[in-house]
Design a protein around this motif. Structure first.
Motif, PDB file in Angstrom:
ATOM      1  N   ASN A 324     -10.481   0.508  -2.291  1.00 20.13           N
ATOM      2  CA  ASN A 324      -9.661  -0.546  -1.683  1.00 20.13           C
ATOM      3  C   ASN A 324      -8.219  -0.483  -2.178  1.00 20.13           C
ATOM      4  N   ALA A 325      -8.046  -0.264  -3.491  1.00 19.48           N
ATOM      5  CA  ALA A 325      -6.697  -0.219  -4.056  1.00 19.48           C
ATOM      6  C   ALA A 325      -5.920   0.943  -3.448  1.00 19.48           C
ATOM      7  N   LEU A 326      -6.580   2.103  -3.299  1.00 19.08           N
ATOM      8  CA  LEU A 326      -5.892   3.268  -2.733  1.00 19.08           C
ATOM      9  C   LEU A 326      -5.567   3.041  -1.257  1.00 19.08           C
ATOM     10  N   ALA A 327      -6.471   2.354  -0.548  1.00 22.39           N
ATOM     11  CA  ALA A 327      -6.208   2.083   0.875  1.00 22.39           C
ATOM     12  C   ALA A 327      -5.083   1.059   1.019  1.00 22.39           C
ATOM     13  N   ASP A 328      -5.064   0.041   0.130  1.00 18.97           N
ATOM     14  CA  ASP A 328      -3.984  -0.963   0.177  1.00 18.97           C
ATOM     15  C   ASP A 328      -2.625  -0.307  -0.005  1.00 18.97           C
ATOM     16  N   ALA A 329      -2.603   0.698  -0.893  1.00 12.08           N
ATOM     17  CA  ALA A 329      -1.334   1.372  -1.166  1.00 12.08           C
ATOM     18  C   ALA A 329      -1.001   2.416  -0.100  1.00 12.08           C
ATOM     19  N   GLY A 330      -1.862   2.558   0.888  1.00 12.32           N
ATOM     20  CA  GLY A 330      -1.613   3.499   1.981  1.00 12.32           C
ATOM     21  C   GLY A 330      -1.852   4.949   1.590  1.00 12.32           C
ATOM     22  N   LEU A 331      -2.528   5.173   0.452  1.00 12.32           N
ATOM     23  CA  LEU A 331      -2.734   6.547  -0.008  1.00 12.32           C
ATOM     24  C   LEU A 331      -3.985   7.190   0.589  1.00 12.32           C
ATOM     25  N   GLU A 332      -4.903   6.350   1.018  1.00 10.42           N
ATOM     26  CA  GLU A 332      -6.156   6.877   1.595  1.00 10.42           C
ATOM     27  C   GLU A 332      -6.556   6.004   2.772  1.00 10.42           C
TER      28      GLU A 332
END
Ligand SMILES: Nc1ncnc2c1ncn2[C@@H]1O[C@H](COP(=O)(O)OP(=O)(O)OP(=O)(O)O)[C@@H](O)[C@H]1O
Ligand SMILES: [Mg+2]
Length: 502
Positions: A324-332
């Motif tokens: 979730n954290a990586l998706a929030d940051a737009g990285l994944e």
């Protein structure tokens, strides 16, 4: 006058039969109005039949489950699609109840398969049977085996959090690291609680917290429980401060003695073995379906079972948090997960603290972007927990579930079930009829299929339930058979002629 006559002559009176045909004997009078035949078709096929076509009564959003028991209509259902796309339920969770062997795990597997098709990752956090290993293998997922001598899960391993934190910045990074730290601390406390049968004291909790921080500063790579024990033995100033040893090493020794003893038990292969104190054998991935296979743990080994389940839940939700954290940051890309807690009654019974963990999970599933399926036998299992507080919480799992799916249940179960979700008299009768024992098939000399196998009532709050029959495909039949061990035995019986002679 003459004009009127000519019009009457041009329009002869037409006799029409009334609604039921020509009345009278031998004239075709019908006593019964027959219902028109019904057919099913796609919107494209039947659009020209206006106004004779009507929409299907059952929702057509989600994983195809089977057919409506009365109308034969296709029924589609899974908690994530019903929450996200159809907006039929208020949170993406389902509670499945039913007598053993009637197909609860099979239904959950079907939902997981359908959701995997929609790109949702099934996560089976603790498969006690195993019911899901073959499915996850067939989906190309990861099977993580735990158990004495079979596989290790290091509770101090931050998993993918460390690597993810390096890709993140600012508060997102701090949050991922804080979550990983909190999880590790919770797991060490949980393991101590299970071995001691009592939670660590406040002071011990603070010592553990500080010792973990010191460990992170001093240790390169992934630490194990033995390293944590060493930090506490080394008595670094930070830990001594929170231990309140007042500058006396003897006092420090007394204060940390119990904690040290518990950690020695965990590190040295005490009751929980070495499952949690060695480096993780198979780190969990976040881009695949995953099953933690804990079926090798002996049924009577309640402590290890409880600890393994807690460790799987902790690792599983840690991974979801990182994703979730990586998706929030737009990285994944944003990934959704379908978490399956099958045999929930065994998990809840396994020990103190389990109810609280599930309670926390069920409250947060919506905000974490995970759907959940909880599977148990009866409400009575949930209400058989020793403490009143735990019983109330366990009841809340059913009350709060977005949908409740019930298979065959005994009549004694109805009052408890009804107090959590209202069922009509007809619905209750239906569920009780599904719990009848199978009939004896004299021709084949064995019991026929149980009447309730694969039959479920999908219930959302007070709305009328949808009775459905789960129909398995050929591909599923091969991986769905949880009675396999019994078939091989009966085949031996047939081969040796035991059945023929008996
Ligand atoms: N719809 C179905 N059609 C045919 N066979 C089915 C169906 N559903 C379940 N079965 C068979 O019934 C058996 C028991 O199913 P399953 O393991 O899903 O039951 P369960 O309710 O999860 O049992 P338990 O409570 O013991 O976990 C399996 O062999 C499975 O293949
Ligand atoms: Mg099952």
């Amino acid at each position: 006058m003459s004009r009127q006559k000519t019009t009457a002559a041009a329009k002869p009176r037409v006799l029409r039969p009334p609604m039921r045909g020509w009345l009278g004997r031998g004239r075709g009078e019908s006593f019964m109005v027959q219902a028109a035949d019904e057919w099913r078709g796609t919107t494209v096929q039947v659009c020209g039949l206006w106004p004779f076509s009507v929409g299907a009564g059952a929702p057509m959003t989600g994983a195809p489950i089977g057919r409506h028991l009365f109308t034969g209509a296709t029924v589609c259902c899974d908690p994530i699609s019903w929450f996200q796309r159809a907006q039929l339920i208020s949170n993406p969770s389902a509670f499945v109840l039913g007598r053993p062997g009637l197909g609860k795990s099979t239904l959950t597997r079907r939902m997981a398969t359908g959701l995997a098709g929609y790109g949702v990752m099934p996560l089976v956090l603790g498969d006690l049977k195993p019911d899901y290993v073959e499915l996850i293998q067939a989906l190309g997922g990861q099977v993580i085996t735990l158990g004495r001598g079979r596989g290790y899960l290091n509770v101090l391993d931050p998993g993918e959090a460390a690597a993810a934190a390096q890709r993140l910045t600012g508060t997102a990074r701090a949050q991922v690291l804080a979550d990983a730290h909190g999880r590790r601390h919770q797991m060490v406390s949980a393991l101590i609680t299970i071995t001691r049968k009592a939670p660590p004291t406040d002071r011990e909790e603070t010592i553990l917290d500080r010792a973990l921080e010191v460990l992170d500063e001093r240790h390169d790579g992934v630490p194990v429980l033995g390293d944590l024990l060493q930090v506490i033995r080394d008595a670094p100033p930070e830990v001594r401060t929170v231990a309140l040893d007042r500058g006396s090493p003897e006092r420090y020794g007394q204060i940390t003695e119990d904690l040290e003893a518990s950690l020695i038990g965990l590190v040295g292969g005490g009751r929980l073995g070495e499952t949690f104190s060695h480096p993780t054998t198979n780190p969990m991935r976040r881009d695949r379906p995953v099953v933690y296979d804990v079926s090798a743990i002996d049924e009577g080994d309640h402590d290890l079972q409880a600890a393994a389940l807690l460790a799987c839940w902790s690792a599983g939700f840690g991974t979801v948090n990182v994703a979730n954290a990586l998706a929030d940051a737009g990285l994944e890309p944003r990934r959704h997960y379908f978490v399956i807690l099958d045999e929930l009654w065994r998990a809840l019974r396994a020990g103190k603290g389990m109810v609280d963990r599930v309670d926390a999970l069920t409250r947060l599933n919506r905000t974490r972007g995970v759907g959940m399926a909880m599977v148990s036998h009866t409400m009575s299992d949930l209400l058989a927990l020793p403490s009143e507080e735990d019983r109330m919480k366990a009841r809340g799992f059913v009350e709060r579930a977005g949908m409740v799916i019930c298979g065959g249940l005994p009549p004694a179960e109805m009052p408890q079930l009804n107090s959590a979700v209202p069922f009509s008299r007809a619905e209750q009768d239906l569920m009780v009829s599904w719990s009848d024992p199978p009939a004896w098939d004299a021709a084949r000399g064995r019991e026929a299929e149980p009447p309730g196998r694969g039959r479920f009532l999908l219930k959302v709050g007070g709305r009328p339930g949808i009775p459905v029959r789960v129909e398995l495909t050929q591909a599923e039949l091969a991986i769905n058979d949880t009675n396999k061990l019994w078939h091989s035995q009966s085949r031996i019986g047939e081969a040796t002629g035991v059945e023929a002679t008996s």
